[in-house]
Design a protein around this motif. Structure first.
Motif, mmCIF file in Angstrom:
data_model
loop_
_atom_site.group_PDB
_atom_site.id
_atom_site.type_symbol
_atom_site.label_atom_id
_atom_site.label_comp_id
_atom_site.label_asym_id
_atom_site.label_seq_id
_atom_site.Cartn_x
_atom_site.Cartn_y
_atom_site.Cartn_z
ATOM 1 N N PRO A 1 -5.138 -13.452 6.198
ATOM 2 C CA PRO A 1 -4.490 -12.464 5.318
ATOM 3 C C PRO A 1 -2.993 -12.705 5.122
ATOM 4 O O PRO A 1 -2.472 -12.542 4.023
ATOM 5 C CB PRO A 1 -4.749 -11.139 6.031
ATOM 6 C CG PRO A 1 -6.019 -11.368 6.776
ATOM 7 C CD PRO A 1 -5.983 -12.811 7.212
ATOM 8 N N LEU A 2 -2.327 -13.115 6.180
ATOM 9 C CA LEU A 2 -0.879 -13.308 6.065
ATOM 10 C C LEU A 2 -0.502 -14.427 5.104
ATOM 11 O O LEU A 2 0.636 -14.498 4.642
ATOM 12 C CB LEU A 2 -0.268 -13.600 7.436
ATOM 13 C CG LEU A 2 -0.150 -12.419 8.390
ATOM 14 C CD1 LEU A 2 0.509 -12.868 9.694
ATOM 15 C CD2 LEU A 2 0.650 -11.273 7.768
ATOM 16 N N VAL B 1 5.497 -17.644 -1.921
ATOM 17 C CA VAL B 1 5.883 -16.802 -3.062
ATOM 18 C C VAL B 1 7.311 -17.167 -3.457
ATOM 19 O O VAL B 1 7.641 -17.294 -4.634
ATOM 20 C CB VAL B 1 5.773 -15.305 -2.706
ATOM 21 C CG1 VAL B 1 6.182 -14.442 -3.900
ATOM 22 C CG2 VAL B 1 4.348 -14.973 -2.258
ATOM 23 N N TYR B 2 8.140 -17.357 -2.435
ATOM 24 C CA TYR B 2 9.512 -17.829 -2.630
ATOM 25 C C TYR B 2 9.744 -19.028 -1.712
ATOM 26 O O TYR B 2 9.039 -19.196 -0.713
ATOM 27 C CB TYR B 2 10.526 -16.721 -2.292
ATOM 28 C CG TYR B 2 10.465 -15.538 -3.229
ATOM 29 C CD1 TYR B 2 11.181 -15.530 -4.421
ATOM 30 C CD2 TYR B 2 9.671 -14.432 -2.926
ATOM 31 C CE1 TYR B 2 11.115 -14.456 -5.283
ATOM 32 C CE2 TYR B 2 9.598 -13.345 -3.797
ATOM 33 C CZ TYR B 2 10.318 -13.369 -4.975
ATOM 34 O OH TYR B 2 10.246 -12.295 -5.838
ATOM 35 N N GLU C 1 9.184 -10.511 3.896
ATOM 36 C CA GLU C 1 9.258 -10.229 5.332
ATOM 37 C C GLU C 1 8.662 -8.863 5.642
ATOM 38 O O GLU C 1 7.906 -8.691 6.594
ATOM 39 C CB GLU C 1 10.721 -10.283 5.817
ATOM 40 C CG GLU C 1 11.387 -11.644 5.669
ATOM 41 C CD GLU C 1 10.491 -12.775 6.133
ATOM 42 O OE1 GLU C 1 9.876 -12.660 7.215
ATOM 43 O OE2 GLU C 1 10.367 -13.788 5.402
ATOM 44 N N ALA C 2 8.995 -7.871 4.803
ATOM 45 C CA ALA C 2 8.518 -6.498 5.047
ATOM 46 C C ALA C 2 6.999 -6.427 4.917
ATOM 47 O O ALA C 2 6.314 -5.790 5.723
ATOM 48 C CB ALA C 2 9.189 -5.537 4.076
ATOM 49 N N GLY C 3 6.457 -7.085 3.911
ATOM 50 C CA GLY C 3 5.006 -7.064 3.713
ATOM 51 C C GLY C 3 4.285 -7.721 4.868
ATOM 52 O O GLY C 3 3.276 -7.209 5.373
ATOM 53 N N GLY D 1 -2.447 -4.748 12.191
ATOM 54 C CA GLY D 1 -3.456 -5.495 12.934
ATOM 55 C C GLY D 1 -4.158 -6.578 12.140
ATOM 56 O O GLY D 1 -5.198 -7.087 12.556
ATOM 57 N N PHE D 2 -3.605 -6.936 10.981
ATOM 58 C CA PHE D 2 -4.230 -7.986 10.164
ATOM 59 C C PHE D 2 -3.506 -9.316 10.299
ATOM 60 O O PHE D 2 -3.602 -10.174 9.433
ATOM 61 C CB PHE D 2 -4.272 -7.567 8.696
ATOM 62 C CG PHE D 2 -5.152 -6.383 8.447
ATOM 63 C CD1 PHE D 2 -6.524 -6.512 8.558
ATOM 64 C CD2 PHE D 2 -4.619 -5.147 8.112
ATOM 65 C CE1 PHE D 2 -7.348 -5.413 8.340
ATOM 66 C CE2 PHE D 2 -5.433 -4.049 7.894
ATOM 67 C CZ PHE D 2 -6.803 -4.185 8.010
#
Lengths: 328, 354
Positions: B323-324, B330-331, B339-341, B349-350
């Motif tokens: 998932p990460l 993206v950049y 970073e926040a996402g 927990g993903f």
């Protein structure tokens, strides 16, 4: 002499020149940017010095300009596209959103979309329709893009070079009503990185968050407010996407009051998003609801009435009154 | 529009026909190689369709009927050339050496791309119709600036030919004399719309409006497609500018596995095109003219079956992305929202095992 008093248009011109001298892969493409030097003369003299292969007068086709720039970037070039006016960027919107913003991710990081799309934006110059718009929110909404906007010649000289050197695609919004304003440009001392917002005037009562042409208007408002004993802290975002929230939040924690000012219509806008984000980040520091001063939810009006559309000192001071009157 | 003459070197009966402008330069061994390519992609494509029906792919865009157009064009490319496909160019991907499993990743939903475009010199599939032609022209303008003797070829269909980006790409290519070949696969159907809904004139005629040559080739004749494409690419590489090829072919299958062609086209039309099959004519030719034994074709079919099995096994063992990974690339430079996402997904927990 390393410092010179330049208009913002000339400063961008010199920034482009320096970027082209430093890196042979940098090339410019746009409509009328060669012999004419662009309708705002920002590329004046560059084709003469760098030739037609590096300063390309493109066919009159914006999707073509950006779509071809994508291919040039895939080949390792660093194209700088000029979109003649804000209202003409929409034919290129598909290429910007579907290719420019996504190719780096889609290719697993292989393609670098190291391109810049320069857009003279915002109004206030008495122009006809499609020449005064604020399309920045569309691009700020799109992941993969960065959106920068310089507001003075010194920043413009350095920020255009930073945008060109970046491996990320940058939508470079130039407040066209400020093209002819002069400032000292120090060619030796780089400006702070574009991603850092700058406090243009310190104050303790209200944080005024702004960008583009409105920065100057907000500084005027701050001066007027001082006469009423109110100290406004005016922050120039410089990078519209991403927004430097640590700088904004630090100011809000001090003032507890926020006004966000920009020319764009308010719905689903950068200003709206800043208001929402600061509400979330600084809820316990806020002493009043965050107020926006913006254009209205109408097509950009005929120029004879644009003064009534654009955020002006009175409307900003009115917003300041509203956040100051709110006691919590 | 069927009556417009087109370049043909091998007719549907598998007979060599002469043409005043083009001659086949391929040996029997090379022609057999092209047959093998076509047979393999047809077989792999059938496997992919089955995998979609079995729920293993989200979607598949079949290439059946267009094998000669793609293999002939792909065979004419040199290693340094660069190609910009739409999403149906599995035959080109095969000729560029991209492992078949990589063609399927996008359709499986594990990536938006599938391969390293710079390694194979074959760009990512482009799903927004027509975008790739402008990117191809820009790449070709880069070749001009580098002074390289390379060519670019971009692929789109009769439907794509209506897009504004195709027009702008042809304008740019024309005025800058860019080394690019526009390869239209006129497969007669843009999902449910016939070519007559895209153009009043044969598509290759449009090239003259941009000031460069256009040619219609029998897109089901791999010999003709190869020669026509080779000349166009040679011209591009040697500074003679762009050209347009209309490969007159037919989409025998559905637009994608989500499509139902029985709602808009007649069986009789399909039957006509079955007689023009791109593989059968090559087989007839090789058997009749070169005495190629049936065992050769049986071996090719067995090889293709093996590859299909490998493809199936490879696909079923493809792991889902972490998932990460949605935050990757993206950049190129650090970005606070990325970073926040990432942090939020980890907190939820993903984050996986890292």
């Amino acid at each position: 002499m390393t410092t010179e008093n330049l208009t913002m248009a000339k400063a961008i011109n010199e920034g482009l020149r320096r970027a082209m001298e430093k890196d042979p892969k940098v090339l410019l493409m746009g409509e009328d940017i060669g012999k004419l030097g662009g309708v705002f003369r920002v590329t004046d003299g560059l084709q003469k010095d760098f030739g037609e292969l590096r300063v390309v007068d493109a066919p009159l086709a914006e999707s073509g300009i950006v779509g071809a720039a994508v291919g040039l970037a895939m080949r390792g070039y660093r194209p700088v596209c000029e979109i003649q006016f804000d209202g003409f960027v929409y034919p290129a919107f598909d290429q910007i959103v579907s290719q420019v913003a996504k190719q780096h991710a889609r290719s697993g990081g292989v393609y670098k979309m190291a391109l810049v799309i320069r857009i003279p934006f915002e109004g206030g110059i008495g122009a006809i329709e499609h020449h005064s718009e604020s399309p920045e929110s569309y691009f700020a909404h799109t992941a993969g893009l960065r959106v920068y906007s310089p507001t003075n010649a010194y920043d413009a000289y350095w920020m255009i070079q930073e945008a060109i050197a970046s491996d990320d695609p940058v939508i470079f919004c130039e407040p066209k009503s400020r093209y002819w304003e002069k400032a000292e440009v120090d060619r030796e001392t780089p400006a702070r990185p574009a991603t850092e917002a700058q406090i243009r005037r310190a104050g303790s009562d209200v944080t005024v968050v702004t960008y583009g042409a409105s920065v100057k208007t907000c500084l005027r408002a701050a001066q007027a407010a001082e006469g009423e004993g109110r100290q406004l802290e005016v922050i120039d975002l410089r990078s519209i996407s991403p927004v430097d929230y640590p700088t904004l939040a630090a100011s809000v924690e001090k003032t507890g009051r926020v006004v966000v000012v920009s020319e764009a219509p308010p719905v689903a806008s950068v200003a709206g998003d800043i208001a929402a984000t600061l509400s979330e980040m600084c809820f316990y520091s806020l002493r009043a609801p965050i107020v926006r001063v913006s254009g209205y939810h109408v097509p950009y009006p005929p120029s004879r009435i644009e003064e009534e559309y654009l955020p002006n000192v009175d409307r900003i001071l009115d917003a300041v009154d509203r956040v100051m009157e709110c006691e919590s | 529009m069927d009556e417009v003459p087109m370049i043909q070197l091998l007719n549907p009966e598998g007979e060599r026909v002469s043409n005043s402008e083009y001659e086949s330069s391929l040996s029997a061994a090379e022609i057999l190689g092209l047959y093998r390519d076509m047979a393999i992609i047809r077989r792999l494509c059938n496997e992919a369709t089955s995998l979609q029906r079995q729920g293993q792919l989200a979607l598949w865009a079949p290439v059946q009927g267009q094998e000669a157009a793609q293999i002939g064009a792909g065979h004419a490319l040199l290693p340094n050339d660069f190609t910009f496909p739409s999403y149906r160019e599995h035959g080109i991907a095969w000729k560029r050496g991209i492992p078949p499993l990589d063609w399927l990743r996008l359709f499986r939903g594990v990536t938006m791309g599938g391969w390293d475009p710079l390694q194979y010199r074959h760009s990512n599939p482009t799903i927004v119709i027509g975008n790739q032609a402008l990117n191809a022209v820009g790449y070709a303008m880069g070749i001009q600036r580098d002074g390289a003797d390379e060519a670019v070829m971009t692929f789109f269909g009769d439907g794509g030919s209506s897009q504004g980006d195709i027009h702008e790409a042809c304008v740019f290519a024309g005025v800058f004399n860019a080394p690019v070949v526009f390869f239209i696969q006129n497969n007669h159907w843009a999902i449910s719309e016939p070519t007559t809904r895209q153009s009043r004139i044969p598509l290759f005629h449009r090239a003259s409006g941009y000031g460069f040559p256009g040619v219609r080739v029998d897109g089901n004749d791999v010999l003709a497609v190869y020669e026509v494409t080779k000349r166009a690419l040679d011209n591009a590489r040697s500074g003679n500018g762009p050209s347009l090829i209309e490969a007159f072919t037919y989409r025998m299958g559905a637009h994608t596995t989500s499509d139902d062609p029985t709602r808009y086209r007649l069986e009789a039309e399909l039957e006509t095109w079955r007689h023009r099959d791109p593989l059968e004519r090559v087989k007839s030719y090789l058997v009749r003219t070169h005495g190629e034994p049936q065992s050769t074709f049986d071996e090719i079919a067995a090889d293709a079956d093996h590859m299909a099995l490998d493809l199936r096994e490879g696909l079923l063992s493809l792991p889902d992305p972490a998932p990460l990974s949605m935050f990757d690339h993206v950049y190129t430079e650090p970005h606070p929202l990325i970073e926040a996402g990432r942090r939020e997904l980890i907190d939820l927990g993903f984050g996986g095992e890292q």
